[in-house]
Enzyme design. Structure first.
Site, PDB file in Angstrom:
ATOM      1  N   ARG A 128      -8.707   0.119   5.201  1.00  0.00           N
ATOM      2  CA  ARG A 128      -7.909   0.750   4.634  1.00  0.00           C
ATOM      3  C   ARG A 128      -6.131  -0.132   4.128  1.00  0.00           C
ATOM      4  NH1 ARG A 128      -6.189   4.578   8.083  1.00  0.00           N
ATOM      5  NH2 ARG A 128      -4.705   4.884   6.127  1.00  0.00           N
ATOM      6  N   CYS A 158      -5.085  13.040  12.982  1.00  0.00           N
ATOM      7  CA  CYS A 158      -5.196  11.798  13.205  1.00  0.00           C
ATOM      8  C   CYS A 158      -4.797  11.140  14.512  1.00  0.00           C
ATOM      9  CB  CYS A 158      -3.845  11.302  12.071  1.00  0.00           C
ATOM     10  SG  CYS A 158      -3.329  10.617  11.957  1.00  0.00           S
ATOM     11  N   ARG A 189       1.155  14.503  12.589  1.00  0.00           N
ATOM     12  CA  ARG A 189       1.450  14.484  11.233  1.00  0.00           C
ATOM     13  C   ARG A 189       1.450  15.715  10.827  1.00  0.00           C
ATOM     14  NH1 ARG A 189      -1.043   9.362   9.495  1.00  0.00           N
ATOM     15  NH2 ARG A 189       0.967   9.235   7.891  1.00  0.00           N
ATOM     16  N   PRO A 190       2.622  16.471  11.088  1.00  0.00           N
ATOM     17  CA  PRO A 190       2.689  17.922  10.651  1.00  0.00           C
ATOM     18  C   PRO A 190       3.678  17.575   9.068  1.00  0.00           C
ATOM     19  CG  PRO A 190       4.385  17.790  11.665  1.00  0.00           C
ATOM     20  CD  PRO A 190       3.363  16.541  12.077  1.00  0.00           C
ATOM     21  N   LYS A 230       0.806  -1.140   0.205  1.00  0.00           N
ATOM     22  CA  LYS A 230       0.323  -0.129   0.169  1.00  0.00           C
ATOM     23  C   LYS A 230       0.685   1.280  -0.009  1.00  0.00           C
ATOM     24  CE  LYS A 230      -1.844   1.542   4.211  1.00  0.00           C
ATOM     25  NZ  LYS A 230      -0.947   2.779   4.354  1.00  0.00           N
ATOM     26  N   ASN A 231       1.999   0.740   0.721  1.00  0.00           N
ATOM     27  CA  ASN A 231       2.460   2.259   1.346  1.00  0.00           C
ATOM     28  C   ASN A 231       3.824   3.043  -0.063  1.00  0.00           C
ATOM     29  OD1 ASN A 231       1.280   2.832   3.547  1.00  0.00           O
ATOM     30  ND2 ASN A 231       2.594   2.707   4.604  1.00  0.00           N
ATOM     31  N   ASP A 289       5.218  20.395   7.820  1.00  0.00           N
ATOM     32  CA  ASP A 289       6.628  21.747   7.201  1.00  0.00           C
ATOM     33  C   ASP A 289       7.700  20.835   6.411  1.00  0.00           C
ATOM     34  OD1 ASP A 289       5.982  19.586   9.686  1.00  0.00           O
ATOM     35  OD2 ASP A 289       8.494  20.858  10.537  1.00  0.00           O
ATOM     36  N   ILE A 328       8.974   7.314  16.630  1.00  0.00           N
ATOM     37  CA  ILE A 328       8.425   7.495  15.407  1.00  0.00           C
ATOM     38  C   ILE A 328       7.278   8.993  15.601  1.00  0.00           C
ATOM     39  CG2 ILE A 328       7.598   7.339  12.497  1.00  0.00           C
ATOM     40  CD1 ILE A 328      10.365   6.579  13.135  1.00  0.00           C
ATOM     41  N   ARG A 339      -4.863  10.360   4.645  1.00  0.00           N
ATOM     42  CA  ARG A 339      -3.344  11.564   4.495  1.00  0.00           C
ATOM     43  C   ARG A 339      -2.243  11.639   3.858  1.00  0.00           C
ATOM     44  NH1 ARG A 339      -2.525  14.389   9.414  1.00  0.00           N
ATOM     45  NH2 ARG A 339      -0.341  14.479   8.144  1.00  0.00           N
ATOM     46  N   ASP A 381       4.995   0.916  12.459  1.00  0.00           N
ATOM     47  CA  ASP A 381       4.120   0.131  10.988  1.00  0.00           C
ATOM     48  C   ASP A 381       2.568  -1.327  11.939  1.00  0.00           C
ATOM     49  OD1 ASP A 381       2.944   2.686   9.771  1.00  0.00           O
ATOM     50  OD2 ASP A 381       3.590   1.646   8.057  1.00  0.00           O
TER      51      ASP A 381
HETATM   52  N1  EPU Z   1       6.659  15.076  10.104  1.00  0.00           N
HETATM   53  C1  EPU Z   1       7.106  16.255  10.612  1.00  0.00           C
HETATM   54  N2  EPU Z   1       6.849  16.741   9.795  1.00  0.00           N
HETATM   55  C2  EPU Z   1       6.710  16.520   8.701  1.00  0.00           C
HETATM   56  C3  EPU Z   1       6.312  15.531   8.332  1.00  0.00           C
HETATM   57  C4  EPU Z   1       6.814  14.231   8.800  1.00  0.00           C
HETATM   58  O1  EPU Z   1       7.484  16.618  11.993  1.00  0.00           O
HETATM   59  O2  EPU Z   1       6.643  17.487   7.900  1.00  0.00           O
HETATM   60  C5  EPU Z   1       7.204  13.895  11.587  1.00  0.00           C
HETATM   61  C6  EPU Z   1       5.677  12.852  12.169  1.00  0.00           C
HETATM   62  O3  EPU Z   1       5.186  13.793  12.504  1.00  0.00           O
HETATM   63  C7  EPU Z   1       6.337  11.798  12.279  1.00  0.00           C
HETATM   64  C8  EPU Z   1       7.841  11.473  11.492  1.00  0.00           C
HETATM   65  O4  EPU Z   1       8.067  12.894  11.531  1.00  0.00           O
HETATM   66  O5  EPU Z   1       6.874  12.271  13.668  1.00  0.00           O
HETATM   67  C9  EPU Z   1       7.651  10.677  10.694  1.00  0.00           C
HETATM   68  O6  EPU Z   1       6.801  10.636   9.805  1.00  0.00           O
HETATM   69  P1  EPU Z   1       6.965  10.373   8.402  1.00  0.00           P
HETATM   70  O7  EPU Z   1       7.028  11.757   7.616  1.00  0.00           O
HETATM   71  O8  EPU Z   1       8.449   9.412   7.698  1.00  0.00           O
HETATM   72  O9  EPU Z   1       5.258   9.934   8.098  1.00  0.00           O
HETATM   73  P2  EPU Z   1       4.131   9.815   6.644  1.00  0.00           P
HETATM   74  O10 EPU Z   1       5.605   9.923   5.649  1.00  0.00           O
HETATM   75  O11 EPU Z   1       3.496  10.546   6.796  1.00  0.00           O
HETATM   76  C10 EPU Z   1       4.584   7.162   6.405  1.00  0.00           C
HETATM   77  C11 EPU Z   1       3.425   5.951   6.189  1.00  0.00           C
HETATM   78  C12 EPU Z   1       2.764   5.628   7.630  1.00  0.00           C
HETATM   79  C13 EPU Z   1       4.281   4.880   8.298  1.00  0.00           C
HETATM   80  C14 EPU Z   1       5.531   6.269   8.290  1.00  0.00           C
HETATM   81  C15 EPU Z   1       6.205   6.309   8.977  1.00  0.00           C
HETATM   82  C16 EPU Z   1       2.073   5.707   3.808  1.00  0.00           C
HETATM   83  C17 EPU Z   1       1.228   6.652   3.508  1.00  0.00           C
HETATM   84  N3  EPU Z   1       2.483   6.320   5.145  1.00  0.00           N
HETATM   85  O12 EPU Z   1       3.538   8.538   6.948  1.00  0.00           O
HETATM   86  O13 EPU Z   1       2.275   4.987   7.950  1.00  0.00           O
HETATM   87  O14 EPU Z   1       3.939   5.364   9.841  1.00  0.00           O
HETATM   88  O15 EPU Z   1       5.436   6.419   6.368  1.00  0.00           O
HETATM   89  O16 EPU Z   1       7.308   4.670   8.169  1.00  0.00           O
HETATM   90  O17 EPU Z   1       2.976   5.977   3.306  1.00  0.00           O
HETATM   91  C18 EPU Z   1       0.251   2.537   7.817  1.00  0.00           C
HETATM   92  O18 EPU Z   1       0.548   1.944   6.786  1.00  0.00           O
HETATM   93  O19 EPU Z   1      -0.658   2.898   8.787  1.00  0.00           O
HETATM   94  C19 EPU Z   1       0.567   4.056   8.468  1.00  0.00           C
HETATM   95  C20 EPU Z   1       0.670   5.561   9.001  1.00  0.00           C
END
Ligand code: EPU
Length: 422
Positions: free
Chosen positions: A401, A117, A122-123, A22-23, A125, A331, A93, A309
């Site tokens: 999902r 969420c 999950r910002p 999925k991801n 920025d 994380i 998201r 995850d």
């Molecule tokens: N973060 C920030 N700022 C940002 C982006 C992220 O502070 O701009 C922080 C997040 O709050 C978190 C950390 O950085 O503390 C890592 O977040 P990341 O951005 O890597 O998460 P994501 O890309 O939104 C993806 C997966 C998630 C998985 C995370 C971590 C997808 C669609 N989603 O989310 O998958 O948990 O990486 O590996 O790829 C799931 O499949 O259940 C799921 C939530």
């Protein structure tokens, strides 16, 4: 709304095939926007998140079809509405990952700011910081991120680390945008997750020039145009890890087809430490367990560390461990909605900030529980397989999902899960 009734305890035994990731699929679908024309993706699972992403791309102007063999065809010849609507992005998201490709292709994008969420704030920025470094002008208007680059994007050296290390979708966004930027971009502290490596390989197949794939330093030489491509997404390592934990918690034996152990070293290492046998076999592996579940200390980390995850599913497993275990979530420090629900099933878990202390119990007892997010609900299903009695899991849509018809895949190997519409 569907619920699951799960009869336990059972022993899983047999063969299950792991679906495509999925991801990996979600950002790859978004990347197809970068080229005008028809891309064909193999292995994209039939999940509600994928349907939501399809709707999102459909609203932009893309035409999506599923071929009889399951291939997903995305025709992105026309993109006439570069807007990611709130109604769709609030439901998923990952919708944020159309921002980079839309900006690169159309010079402008409006994408709803994702809301809160169940697993934390999950910002986004860092996504925005990276795109700004490429020359985008970005402001927030009525809850929407408005990004503009009328004269195109320009390659730069960008540090993309944040307070929790790298960002998966942030890296995806900047990587996709940089593929069409003028000149060279270097992303330092890029996410190394296999799903990002898969995205980079798809982009290269479209004609991008990305090196350092799989490392924290991605070098992208921007090209003027990308072409549509055919691609097969990698197997879902999180689904595979969930099935491994299912085999372990039921003291069963599962052969998993289509599973890349090389992407799961941290998970396999923990399983072996707990006393579970994991052997590679053909294009997958065999996972077996028939003894006590030993304790473990798990800290979630960006890849190649233990994935967040799988934190909830392993907590369900360690709830039946022969002593005390510790789980530290590095994380998403608030990703613990499953703790109280597992305790309703007679687990003994105590949360202290981002840490959960698990005192292993001899058995779990069925209860009515509430799914709160995708992985938390997977943990409740695993607990239900092992618990005595009939567990009811409410809000099954969370599990849909990320796991395609999980009951239809686990029932043939010994589970007794029925889906009931209420
Ligand atoms: N973060 C920030 N700022 C940002 C982006 C992220 O502070 O701009 C922080 C997040 O709050 C978190 C950390 O950085 O503390 C890592 O977040 P990341 O951005 O890597 O998460 P994501 O890309 O939104 C993806 C997966 C998630 C998985 C995370 C971590 C997808 C669609 N989603 O989310 O998958 O948990 O990486 O590996 O790829 C799931 O499949 O259940 C799921 C939530």
């Amino acid at each position: 709304m569907d619920i699951f009734r799960i009869e336990g305890p059972i022993r899983l035994c047999g063969t299950v095939t792991v679906n495509g990731s999925k991801n990996a699929s979600l950002p790859i679908m978004a990347a197809s926007i970068l080229a005008g024309g028809k891309s064909t993706l193999k292995g994209v699972p039939c999940l509600s998140d994928i349907s939501i992403c399809s709707q999102l791309l459909g609203r932009l102007g893309c035409k999506l079809t599923r071929a009889p063999n399951g291939d997903l065809c995305i025709d992105s010849t026309v993109i006439d509405n570069p807007v990611g609507e709130y109604e769709i992005v609030r439901r998923m998201r990952a919708g944020i990952c159309i921002l980079g490709p839309l900006l690169a292709r159309c010079g402008r994008a409006e994408v709803s700011m994702p809301g809160g969420c169940a697993i934390g704030d999950r910002p986004v920025d860092i996504h925005l910081r990276g795109l700004r470094e490429l020359g985008a002008q970005i402001h927030l208007k009525n809850g929407y991120i408005v990004a503009e680059a009328p004269k195109g994007l320009k390659g730069r050296d960008i540090f993309l680390g944040g307070p929790f290390g790298s960002t998966v979708l942030g890296t995806a966004n900047v990587l996709m945008a940089a593929s069409l930027a003028k000149g060279q971009t270097v992303i330092e502290s890029a996410a190394c997750e296999p799903e990002i490596a898969d995205l980079a390989k798809f982009l290269n197949k479209m004609g991008a020039k990305i090196s350092g794939i799989g490392s924290p330093r991605l070098v992208i030489n921007g090209v003027k145009q990308l072409q549509p491509a055919q691609y097969e997404v990698i197997p879902d390592r999180i689904e595979a890890g969930t099935f491994m934990a299912a085999a372990a918690i039921t003291k069963g034996q599962l052969k998993l087809n289509n599973c890349r152990l090389a992407d799961m070293m941290a998970v396999v290492d923990k399983l072996r430490g707990i006393g579970i046998t994991v052997e590679s076999d053909g294009d997958g592996c065999v996972v077996a367990h028939n003894g006590t579940i030993r304790t473990a200390d798990i800290t979630t980390l960006p890849y190649p560390g233990f994935p967040t995850d799988l934190q909830a599913q392993f907590m369900a497993l360690l709830a039946l461990g022969n002593g005390n275990s510790v789980v530290i979530e590095k994380i998403f420090p608030d990703r613990f909605m499953h703790v109280a629900e597992l305790n309703r099933m007679a687990a003994n878990l105590r949360k202290e900030g981002p840490v959960v202390i698990i005192a292993g119990v001899e058995k779990l007892i069925a209860a009515e529980v509430m799914a709160s997010d995708l992985r938390a609900s997977a943990a409740l299903v695993l607990a239900g397989l092992a618990a005595e009695g009939v567990t009811t899991v409410n809000r099954v849509y969370h599990i849909d999902r990320g796991y395609e018809r999980i009951e239809e895949r686990l029932n043939p190997v010994g589970a007794k899960i029925s889906r009931v519409s209420v």
